[in-house]
Scaffold this motif. Structure first.
Motif, mmCIF file in Angstrom:
data_model
loop_
_atom_site.group_PDB
_atom_site.id
_atom_site.type_symbol
_atom_site.label_atom_id
_atom_site.label_comp_id
_atom_site.label_asym_id
_atom_site.label_seq_id
_atom_site.Cartn_x
_atom_site.Cartn_y
_atom_site.Cartn_z
ATOM 1 N N PHE A 55 -0.287 22.371 -5.076
ATOM 2 C CA PHE A 55 0.815 22.195 -4.125
ATOM 3 C C PHE A 55 1.032 23.425 -3.260
ATOM 4 C CE2 PHE A 55 3.417 18.378 -5.905
ATOM 5 C CZ PHE A 55 2.373 17.549 -5.547
ATOM 6 N N SER A 56 0.606 24.598 -3.719
ATOM 7 C CA SER A 56 0.633 25.772 -2.845
ATOM 8 C C SER A 56 -0.349 25.586 -1.698
ATOM 9 C CB SER A 56 0.283 27.031 -3.646
ATOM 10 O OG SER A 56 0.212 28.169 -2.796
ATOM 11 N N ASP A 57 -1.550 25.108 -2.042
ATOM 12 C CA ASP A 57 -2.550 24.833 -0.995
ATOM 13 C C ASP A 57 -2.090 23.717 -0.072
ATOM 14 O OD1 ASP A 57 -4.111 26.758 -2.207
ATOM 15 O OD2 ASP A 57 -5.460 25.314 -3.195
ATOM 16 N N LEU A 58 -1.441 22.701 -0.647
ATOM 17 C CA LEU A 58 -0.958 21.585 0.158
ATOM 18 C C LEU A 58 0.136 22.032 1.118
ATOM 19 C CD1 LEU A 58 -0.972 18.573 0.834
ATOM 20 C CD2 LEU A 58 0.600 18.208 -1.088
ATOM 21 N N GLN A 59 0.992 22.943 0.679
ATOM 22 C CA GLN A 59 2.034 23.473 1.552
ATOM 23 C C GLN A 59 1.403 24.083 2.807
ATOM 24 O OE1 GLN A 59 5.352 23.343 1.227
ATOM 25 N NE2 GLN A 59 5.995 24.765 2.813
ATOM 26 N N THR A 60 0.352 24.854 2.610
ATOM 27 C CA THR A 60 -0.341 25.482 3.731
ATOM 28 C C THR A 60 -0.952 24.433 4.650
ATOM 29 O OG1 THR A 60 -0.847 27.425 2.385
ATOM 30 C CG2 THR A 60 -2.184 27.081 4.354
ATOM 31 N N LYS A 61 -1.569 23.430 4.055
ATOM 32 C CA LYS A 61 -2.220 22.382 4.843
ATOM 33 C C LYS A 61 -1.201 21.578 5.653
ATOM 34 C CE LYS A 61 -5.815 19.786 5.940
ATOM 35 N NZ LYS A 61 -6.921 20.308 6.769
ATOM 36 N N LEU A 62 -0.097 21.187 5.019
ATOM 37 C CA LEU A 62 0.922 20.406 5.725
ATOM 38 C C LEU A 62 1.579 21.221 6.829
ATOM 39 C CD1 LEU A 62 2.658 18.457 2.810
ATOM 40 C CD2 LEU A 62 0.982 17.604 4.458
ATOM 41 N N THR A 63 1.758 22.511 6.594
ATOM 42 C CA THR A 63 2.336 23.368 7.619
ATOM 43 C C THR A 63 1.482 23.339 8.878
ATOM 44 O OG1 THR A 63 3.332 24.828 5.962
ATOM 45 C CG2 THR A 63 3.027 25.731 8.177
ATOM 46 N N ASP A 74 14.185 16.687 5.541
ATOM 47 C CA ASP A 74 14.692 15.734 6.528
ATOM 48 C C ASP A 74 14.412 16.176 7.959
ATOM 49 O OD1 ASP A 74 15.590 14.238 4.450
ATOM 50 O OD2 ASP A 74 17.720 14.651 4.738
ATOM 51 N N ASP A 75 14.242 17.487 8.181
ATOM 52 C CA ASP A 75 13.959 17.953 9.535
ATOM 53 C C ASP A 75 12.463 18.162 9.766
ATOM 54 O OD1 ASP A 75 13.644 20.156 7.945
ATOM 55 O OD2 ASP A 75 14.892 21.499 9.150
ATOM 56 N N GLY A 76 11.630 17.584 8.855
ATOM 57 C CA GLY A 76 10.197 17.555 9.101
ATOM 58 C C GLY A 76 9.421 18.774 8.673
ATOM 59 N N CYS A 105 8.080 14.160 11.967
ATOM 60 C CA CYS A 105 6.654 14.477 11.879
ATOM 61 C C CYS A 105 5.917 13.970 13.090
ATOM 62 C CB CYS A 105 6.050 13.823 10.636
ATOM 63 S SG CYS A 105 7.018 14.020 9.161
ATOM 64 N N SER A 106 6.522 13.052 13.836
ATOM 65 C CA SER A 106 5.841 12.428 14.958
ATOM 66 C C SER A 106 5.774 13.384 16.137
ATOM 67 C CB SER A 106 6.584 11.161 15.379
ATOM 68 O OG SER A 106 6.734 10.290 14.299
ATOM 69 N N SER A 107 4.868 13.080 17.041
ATOM 70 C CA SER A 107 4.759 13.880 18.250
ATOM 71 C C SER A 107 6.058 13.804 19.030
ATOM 72 C CB SER A 107 3.611 13.337 19.113
ATOM 73 O OG SER A 107 3.655 13.914 20.390
ATOM 74 N N SER A 108 6.460 14.915 19.569
ATOM 75 C CA SER A 108 7.690 14.922 20.355
ATOM 76 C C SER A 108 7.437 14.521 21.797
ATOM 77 C CB SER A 108 8.315 16.321 20.325
ATOM 78 O OG SER A 108 7.400 17.269 20.849
ATOM 79 N N SER A 152 0.661 -1.098 0.000
ATOM 80 C CA SER A 152 0.000 0.000 0.000
ATOM 81 C C SER A 152 0.688 1.143 0.000
ATOM 82 C CB SER A 152 -0.459 -0.124 1.099
ATOM 83 O OG SER A 152 0.529 -0.841 1.546
ATOM 84 N N VAL A 153 1.437 2.332 -0.720
ATOM 85 C CA VAL A 153 1.737 3.423 0.022
ATOM 86 C C VAL A 153 2.864 4.281 -0.354
ATOM 87 C CG1 VAL A 153 2.967 2.448 1.487
ATOM 88 C CG2 VAL A 153 1.835 1.474 1.097
ATOM 89 N N GLY A 154 2.943 5.507 -0.172
ATOM 90 C CA GLY A 154 3.615 6.570 -0.807
ATOM 91 C C GLY A 154 4.799 7.168 -0.261
ATOM 92 N N ALA A 155 5.782 7.221 -0.666
ATOM 93 C CA ALA A 155 7.127 7.369 -0.276
ATOM 94 C C ALA A 155 7.627 8.713 0.011
ATOM 95 C CB ALA A 155 7.922 6.920 -1.432
ATOM 96 N N VAL A 156 6.917 9.508 0.523
ATOM 97 C CA VAL A 156 7.233 10.876 0.441
ATOM 98 C C VAL A 156 8.213 11.363 1.443
ATOM 99 C CG1 VAL A 156 6.131 12.936 0.829
ATOM 100 C CG2 VAL A 156 4.831 11.159 -0.029
ATOM 101 N N LEU A 157 8.033 10.959 2.638
ATOM 102 C CA LEU A 157 8.599 11.703 3.702
ATOM 103 C C LEU A 157 9.480 10.804 4.512
ATOM 104 C CD1 LEU A 157 5.015 12.615 4.004
ATOM 105 C CD2 LEU A 157 6.670 14.201 3.429
ATOM 106 N N VAL A 158 10.483 11.405 5.114
ATOM 107 C CA VAL A 158 11.564 10.529 5.443
ATOM 108 C C VAL A 158 11.933 10.433 6.904
ATOM 109 C CG1 VAL A 158 12.586 10.752 3.213
ATOM 110 C CG2 VAL A 158 13.161 12.375 4.918
ATOM 111 N N THR A 159 11.373 11.228 7.746
ATOM 112 C CA THR A 159 11.883 11.212 9.093
ATOM 113 C C THR A 159 10.779 11.031 10.110
ATOM 114 O OG1 THR A 159 11.638 13.501 9.736
ATOM 115 C CG2 THR A 159 13.468 13.010 8.316
#
Length: 424
Positions: free
Chosen positions: A412-420, A214-216, A13-16, A3-10
């Motif tokens: 992707f401009s809208d996605l940038q805002t959403k991911l932020t 890499d730094d989320g 993104c997880s709760s600290s 299943s699944v999409g390879a985007v992000l690497v670290t």
């Protein structure tokens, strides 16, 4: 399946905060008896025989298979529903690699102590995908990397090799398709579900972009990332990707390839055995080849796929469950998965096995795909992250088919805002 999409690497993104994961302390690993095993629909047709082998050897500790939906999103929802109810109905669960962090953080997966669950000899990427905050919460079950399935017979006839770049692939289509009525150039999985995240992530990464640094930090509104999405939208608008592919998941795209409707298909290795069948179910048996997925300027970057097999915190008979998941990871059973279902092994040594390479000519290519693959995020809110990616991507693809007005830049401009917002 994957299943699944390879985007992000670290794991950034997880709760600290300290995870609410289930501790291994106090668990009775000697408790034995019948258990259940829940996973998506067994499209590869391997589990009945595997479980029969276990059950014959363990008559007092039988495993009952619970098949869930073939759709990854529904599988996840079914598992979460039981976990939130603190139900042990699913003793053992096959979880997509990207769900492990979410399930562990919420205390739904039992921590696996290192002294009882060794990981020596396993793919490092597979072990990492089963780990959360430095602790193991599942056992690697299968790995996965995307492959390019292509009509080797037609490329050979045209004097062409497997494409290494997007331009190579389009040039091959321009040469081959005029004599192939009803055949389209390329397809992947573009329905709005987890497979879309995989496909757009591969396009973005293969164009030199990334969704998250890499730094989320979100990094999606870049020329490189937009170039990846634009390649997909251009494919739909030009007809290189058939419009019906907007509704395709793994199985629909596989069937289209086997029916001779697609020259190039991006999919997972499970397709190999099914497309090779000589019982009349496949029209491409003996006619196709396999290569790494192409990219913008060279070999593409696959999504890291695969599944982990974890024990529910609320399950009884954890001793049996623990023995069962270790048995699934054994070399003998990993060979069954490979030989019967084309599932990628989690044991590194199997990719260099000469006998297996003779049986599975794609094995070295698959190992190359997995080695270069990008993982998805260890994000507790991954469900929200992938939904945002799917919404943005699907809107742009619809526009390419004149069903909307969202350009790749705007998406992707809208996605940038959403991911932020999601990754604060």
């Amino acid at each position: 399946m994957a299943s699944v999409g390879a985007v992000l690497v670290t794991a950034a993104c997880s709760s600290s905060s300290t995870p609410a994961a289930s501790s291994a302390a106090g668990v009775n690993w000697d408790e034995r008896g019948p258990i259940t095993y829940a996973q998506g629909k067994d499209t590869a047709g391997v589990w009945a025989g595997v479980l029969q082998q276990w059950n014959d050897a363990h008559p007092n500790e039988k495993v009952t298979l619970i098949e869930l939906s073939p759709e990854a999103d529904q599988q996840r929802a079914d598992m979460i529903k039981r976990a939130q109810a603190k139900s042990g109905e699913f003793s053992v669960m096959s979880v997509d690699v990207v769900w492990t962090a979410e399930f562990a953080a919420n205390g739904w997966l039992q921590e696996l102590p290192a002294d009882k669950f060794p990981t020596t000899g396993m793919l490092s990427s597979a072990v990492d995908a089963a780990t959360y905050f430095g602790k193991l919460y599942a056992y690697p079950q299968s790995s996965d990397g995307a492959l390019l399935f292509y009509r080797k017979d037609l490329l050979d006839k045209a004097g062409l090799e497997a494409p290494k770049t997007w331009d190579d692939m389009q040039a091959a289509c321009d040469k081959v398709l005029p004599s192939q009525k009803g055949m389209s150039c390329y397809a992947g999985q573009f329905q709005k579900y987890e497979g879309l995240t995989c496909n757009v992530a591969e396009a973005v990464n293969s164009a030199g972009g990334q969704f998250i640094t890499d730094d989320g930090k979100p990094n999606v509104n870049t020329p490189e990332a937009i170039a990846g999405l634009t390649w997909l939208t251009d494919g739909f608008s030009s007809g290189s990707i058939p419009k019906e592919a907007l509704t395709w998941k793994e199985e629909e795209s596989r069937q289209a390839f086997q029916d001779g409707k697609i020259l190039f298909l991006r999919n997972w290795p499970y397709v190999y055995n099914l497309a090779s069948k000589t019982d009349g179910s496949s029209g491409v048996a003996g006619k196709f080849g396999i290569a790494p997925i192409p990219g913008k300027d060279g070999q593409g970057v696959s999504t890291l796929g695969g599944h982990n097999i974890g024990i529910s915190t609320f399950a009884s008979n954890k001793g049996t469950a623990g023995d069962f998941i270790k048995w699934i990871a054994s070399e003998d059973i990993q060979k069954v998965f490979l030989q019967k279902g084309s599932l990628a092994p989690i044991l590194e040594s199997m990719y260099g096995d000469a006998e297996l390479q003779k049986q599975f000519p794609y094995l070295a290519t698959l190992g190359e795909s997995i080695k270069g693959a990008k993982p998805r995020p260890k994000a507790v809110r991954y469900g929200d992250v992938t939904a945002a990616i799917q919404d943005a991507t699907y809107a742009a693809l619809q526009t390419a088919l004149k069903q909307g007005s969202t350009t790749p830049d705007q998406a992707f401009s809208d996605l940038q805002t959403k991911l932020t917002d999601l990754l604060k």
